[in-house]
Design a protein around this motif. Structure first.
Motif, PDB file in Angstrom:
ATOM      1  N   LEU A 184       0.850  -1.203   0.000  1.00 16.50           N
ATOM      2  CA  LEU A 184       0.000   0.000   0.000  1.00 16.50           C
ATOM      3  C   LEU A 184       0.883   1.251   0.000  1.00 16.50           C
ATOM      4  O   LEU A 184       0.641   2.205  -0.753  1.00 16.50           O
ATOM      5  CB  LEU A 184      -0.871  -0.030   1.258  1.00 16.50           C
ATOM      6  CG  LEU A 184      -2.049   0.925   1.325  1.00 16.50           C
ATOM      7  CD1 LEU A 184      -3.105   0.566   0.289  1.00 16.50           C
ATOM      8  CD2 LEU A 184      -2.689   0.897   2.718  1.00 16.50           C
ATOM      9  N   ASP A 185       1.928   1.224   0.818  1.00 13.50           N
ATOM     10  CA  ASP A 185       2.825   2.374   0.901  1.00 13.50           C
ATOM     11  C   ASP A 185       3.569   2.581  -0.416  1.00 13.50           C
ATOM     12  O   ASP A 185       3.706   3.714  -0.885  1.00 13.50           O
ATOM     13  CB  ASP A 185       3.822   2.161   2.048  1.00 13.50           C
ATOM     14  CG  ASP A 185       4.754   3.344   2.213  1.00 13.50           C
ATOM     15  OD1 ASP A 185       4.242   4.465   2.446  1.00 13.50           O
ATOM     16  OD2 ASP A 185       5.982   3.175   2.072  1.00 13.50           O
ATOM     17  N   GLU A 186       4.016   1.485  -1.008  1.00 14.79           N
ATOM     18  CA  GLU A 186       4.769   1.587  -2.267  1.00 14.79           C
ATOM     19  C   GLU A 186       3.902   2.222  -3.361  1.00 14.79           C
ATOM     20  O   GLU A 186       4.330   3.152  -4.044  1.00 14.79           O
ATOM     21  CB  GLU A 186       5.198   0.165  -2.673  1.00 14.79           C
ATOM     22  CG  GLU A 186       6.206   0.099  -3.789  1.00 14.79           C
ATOM     23  CD  GLU A 186       6.716  -1.343  -3.956  1.00 14.79           C
ATOM     24  OE1 GLU A 186       7.477  -1.799  -3.091  1.00 14.79           O
ATOM     25  OE2 GLU A 186       6.340  -1.986  -4.943  1.00 14.79           O
ATOM     26  N   VAL A 187       2.682   1.731  -3.494  1.00 13.00           N
ATOM     27  CA  VAL A 187       1.784   2.239  -4.542  1.00 13.00           C
ATOM     28  C   VAL A 187       1.385   3.684  -4.227  1.00 13.00           C
ATOM     29  O   VAL A 187       1.339   4.549  -5.104  1.00 13.00           O
ATOM     30  CB  VAL A 187       0.543   1.318  -4.680  1.00 13.00           C
ATOM     31  CG1 VAL A 187      -0.426   1.861  -5.723  1.00 13.00           C
ATOM     32  CG2 VAL A 187       0.968  -0.097  -5.050  1.00 13.00           C
ATOM     33  N   ASN A 188       1.134   3.949  -2.950  1.00 15.87           N
ATOM     34  CA  ASN A 188       0.743   5.298  -2.526  1.00 15.87           C
ATOM     35  C   ASN A 188       1.851   6.314  -2.805  1.00 15.87           C
ATOM     36  O   ASN A 188       1.609   7.394  -3.341  1.00 15.87           O
ATOM     37  CB  ASN A 188       0.407   5.261  -1.026  1.00 15.87           C
ATOM     38  CG  ASN A 188      -0.163   6.559  -0.510  1.00 15.87           C
ATOM     39  OD1 ASN A 188      -0.767   7.321  -1.269  1.00 15.87           O
ATOM     40  ND2 ASN A 188       0.014   6.827   0.762  1.00 15.87           N
ATOM     41  N   ARG A 189       3.101   5.952  -2.446  1.00 16.04           N
ATOM     42  CA  ARG A 189       4.212   6.898  -2.643  1.00 16.04           C
ATOM     43  C   ARG A 189       4.511   7.153  -4.115  1.00 16.04           C
ATOM     44  O   ARG A 189       5.090   8.173  -4.471  1.00 16.04           O
ATOM     45  CB  ARG A 189       5.468   6.417  -1.915  1.00 16.04           C
ATOM     46  CG  ARG A 189       5.370   6.732  -0.426  1.00 16.04           C
ATOM     47  CD  ARG A 189       6.529   6.260   0.382  1.00 16.04           C
ATOM     48  NE  ARG A 189       6.156   6.267   1.784  1.00 16.04           N
ATOM     49  CZ  ARG A 189       6.372   7.286   2.630  1.00 16.04           C
ATOM     50  NH1 ARG A 189       7.007   8.360   2.218  1.00 16.04           N
ATOM     51  NH2 ARG A 189       5.963   7.221   3.882  1.00 16.04           N
ATOM     52  N   LYS A 190       4.111   6.197  -4.976  1.00 14.48           N
ATOM     53  CA  LYS A 190       4.267   6.430  -6.426  1.00 14.48           C
ATOM     54  C   LYS A 190       3.143   7.319  -6.957  1.00 14.48           C
ATOM     55  O   LYS A 190       3.089   7.630  -8.143  1.00 14.48           O
ATOM     56  CB  LYS A 190       4.247   5.095  -7.165  1.00 14.48           C
ATOM     57  CG  LYS A 190       5.549   4.318  -7.038  1.00 14.48           C
ATOM     58  CD  LYS A 190       5.471   3.039  -7.861  1.00 14.48           C
ATOM     59  CE  LYS A 190       6.695   2.185  -7.611  1.00 14.48           C
ATOM     60  NZ  LYS A 190       6.440   0.758  -7.839  1.00 14.48           N
ATOM     61  N   GLY A 191       2.205   7.674  -6.088  1.00 13.52           N
ATOM     62  CA  GLY A 191       1.089   8.537  -6.500  1.00 13.52           C
ATOM     63  C   GLY A 191       0.034   7.773  -7.268  1.00 13.52           C
ATOM     64  O   GLY A 191      -0.771   8.354  -8.005  1.00 13.52           O
ATOM     65  N   ASN A 192      -0.001   6.461  -7.106  1.00 14.46           N
ATOM     66  CA  ASN A 192      -0.924   5.653  -7.897  1.00 14.46           C
ATOM     67  C   ASN A 192      -2.222   5.296  -7.188  1.00 14.46           C
ATOM     68  O   ASN A 192      -2.974   4.442  -7.654  1.00 14.46           O
ATOM     69  CB  ASN A 192      -0.220   4.371  -8.367  1.00 14.46           C
ATOM     70  CG  ASN A 192       0.815   4.678  -9.427  1.00 14.46           C
ATOM     71  OD1 ASN A 192       0.753   5.726 -10.062  1.00 14.46           O
ATOM     72  ND2 ASN A 192       1.778   3.794  -9.602  1.00 14.46           N
ATOM     73  N   ILE A 193      -2.473   5.926  -6.030  1.00 17.15           N
ATOM     74  CA  ILE A 193      -3.803   5.758  -5.420  1.00 17.15           C
ATOM     75  C   ILE A 193      -4.448   7.141  -5.420  1.00 17.15           C
ATOM     76  O   ILE A 193      -3.896   8.101  -4.864  1.00 17.15           O
ATOM     77  CB  ILE A 193      -3.755   5.222  -3.973  1.00 17.15           C
ATOM     78  CG1 ILE A 193      -2.814   4.005  -3.864  1.00 17.15           C
ATOM     79  CG2 ILE A 193      -5.161   4.814  -3.524  1.00 17.15           C
ATOM     80  CD1 ILE A 193      -2.755   3.383  -2.474  1.00 17.15           C
ATOM     81  N   LEU A 194      -5.591   7.241  -6.081  1.00 16.79           N
ATOM     82  CA  LEU A 194      -6.220   8.551  -6.260  1.00 16.79           C
ATOM     83  C   LEU A 194      -7.412   8.708  -5.321  1.00 16.79           C
ATOM     84  O   LEU A 194      -8.081   7.729  -4.972  1.00 16.79           O
ATOM     85  CB  LEU A 194      -6.684   8.710  -7.710  1.00 16.79           C
ATOM     86  CG  LEU A 194      -5.601   8.461  -8.769  1.00 16.79           C
ATOM     87  CD1 LEU A 194      -6.185   8.539 -10.170  1.00 16.79           C
ATOM     88  CD2 LEU A 194      -4.453   9.470  -8.611  1.00 16.79           C
TER      89      LEU A 194
END
Ligand code: ACO
Length: 319
Positions: free
Chosen positions: A285-295
């Motif tokens: 979750l953190d990895e995807v979030n930090r890539k800006g991929n959760i909107l």
């Protein structure tokens, strides 16, 4: 009120152990591991790193992202099966390291389902009015419980921690589904090293019936996803992303197929970290979030399975 995720964080050990490295200690090879599991490498603690230090660092990073001070936390809920400490509990050890002086702290053991169970428990604490701001951490160093002579299991596991900060807010959707089946607990076991009648050493490592777990996960995960989707009156395709326990890429592919969904809805990082038990979902979750991929507004499901046997899921909307 329900809990809104205001920050995510993760911390994995520096040391990387590749499939080729493992082939030097057990009879295995990179091709077999990649094909059967999707795993390429895992991170393993060394030096001063412990479950507590990884958990504290993941927690700090989540607090930094959320922009709140540790003293604002009123609870730390930590899931682990493999901590370096029994007393004080890992959550209290983290509290001490990060200075969360106002938090009440406790640990939860639900094996690989632990982070989802802890997240749901944190939501329950917030919904009841007992807490306002909760740090939920999933932290495991399975390298300590791994039998490094057993090629059928040692290839699967790694060490790591992830965390989210939940804060009470109005209008944040939340739903859950959770199950346990102790009757089938023999499929993954690990005896304590602290009994008077100390068991033989190999019993104090994780023992697993891989095929049984594979079947269990590929049937119970789709079932619990449908159960949760029914609760929120949604169809599988209406969910933007499914954050599943990263145990084996093949299990995730089977689940995607059974749900009739494209694999692109299932973010994966098992190749890099292998199965870090309670750590997998918050690290991902953190990895995807930090890539800006959760909107903002996206509809997500987190879902896990593991020893117990246990399995469960949580529905959330990103705010
Ligand atoms: N390298 C090379 N060969 C191997 C290895 C290895 N590391 N491990 C097993 N083999 C061999 C077996 O001995 C067997 O050989 P044989 O046919 O000559 O007898 C062959 O490969 C096939 O073995 P299977 O066990 O049938 O392999 P399978 O495709 O089932 O994959 C695996 C095994 C990867 C363990 C799979 O069953 C799995 O991922 N299961 C789920 C495990 C899991 O997710 N556990 C986490 C639970 S969560 C928790 O709470 C800890």
């Amino acid at each position: 009120m329900t809990g809104k995720i205001i920050g995510t964080g993760a911390c994995v050990p520096d040391k990387v152990v590749s499939n080729d490295d493992l082939s030097k200690i057990v009879d295995t090879n990179d091709e077999w591991i990649r094909e059967r599991t999707g795993i390429v490498r895992r991170h393993i603690i060394s030096g001063e790193e412990t479950t507590v230090t990884l958990a504290a660092e993941a927690g700090k990073r989540a607090l930094n992202m959320g922009g709140i001070a540790a003293k604002e936390l009123d609870m730390i809920l930590l899931s682990s099966i493999s901590s370096n400490v029994i007393l004080p509990c890992t959550a209290c050890a983290v509290q001490r390291l990060i200075g969360a002086v106002n938090a009440v702290c406790y640990d939860l053991n639900a094996a690989c389902s632990g982070f989802v169970f802890a997240y749901n428990a944190a939501q329950a604490h917030i919904m009841s009015g007992m807490c306002n701001t909760v740090l939920v951490i999933g932290a495991d160093c399975l390298s300590d419980l791994t039998n490094w002579k057993d090629r059928s299991s040692c290839i699967l596991f790694g060490d790591g921690a992830g965390a989210v900060v939940l804060q009470a807010a109005e209008g944040v959707p939340f739903a859950f589904a959770m199950h346990s089946d102790g009757q089938r607990g023999g499929s993954i076991t690990c005896q304590s090293r602290n009994q008077n009648n100390c068991p033989p050493l190999e019993e104090t490592y994780m023992k697993m019936d891989g095929k049984e777990i594979f079947k269990f996960a590929s049937t119970k995960v789709p079932a619990v996803l449908h159960e949760l989707l029914e609760k929120v009156s949604m169809k599988p395709e209406e969910i933007d992303a499914y954050f599943l326990h990263q145990a084996n890429g093949r299990i995730i592919e089977i689940i995607a197929k059974k749900m009739g969904l494209d694999l692109s809805k299932f973010p994966m990082n098992v190749a890099e970290y292998a199965n870090t038990s309670s750590g997998t979902i918050p690290i991902l979750l953190d990895e995807v979030n930090r890539k800006g991929n959760i909107l903002k507004g996206q509809k997500l499901i987190m879902c896990s399975f593991g020893a117990g046997l246990s399995w469960g899921a949580a529905y959330l909307e990103w705010q």
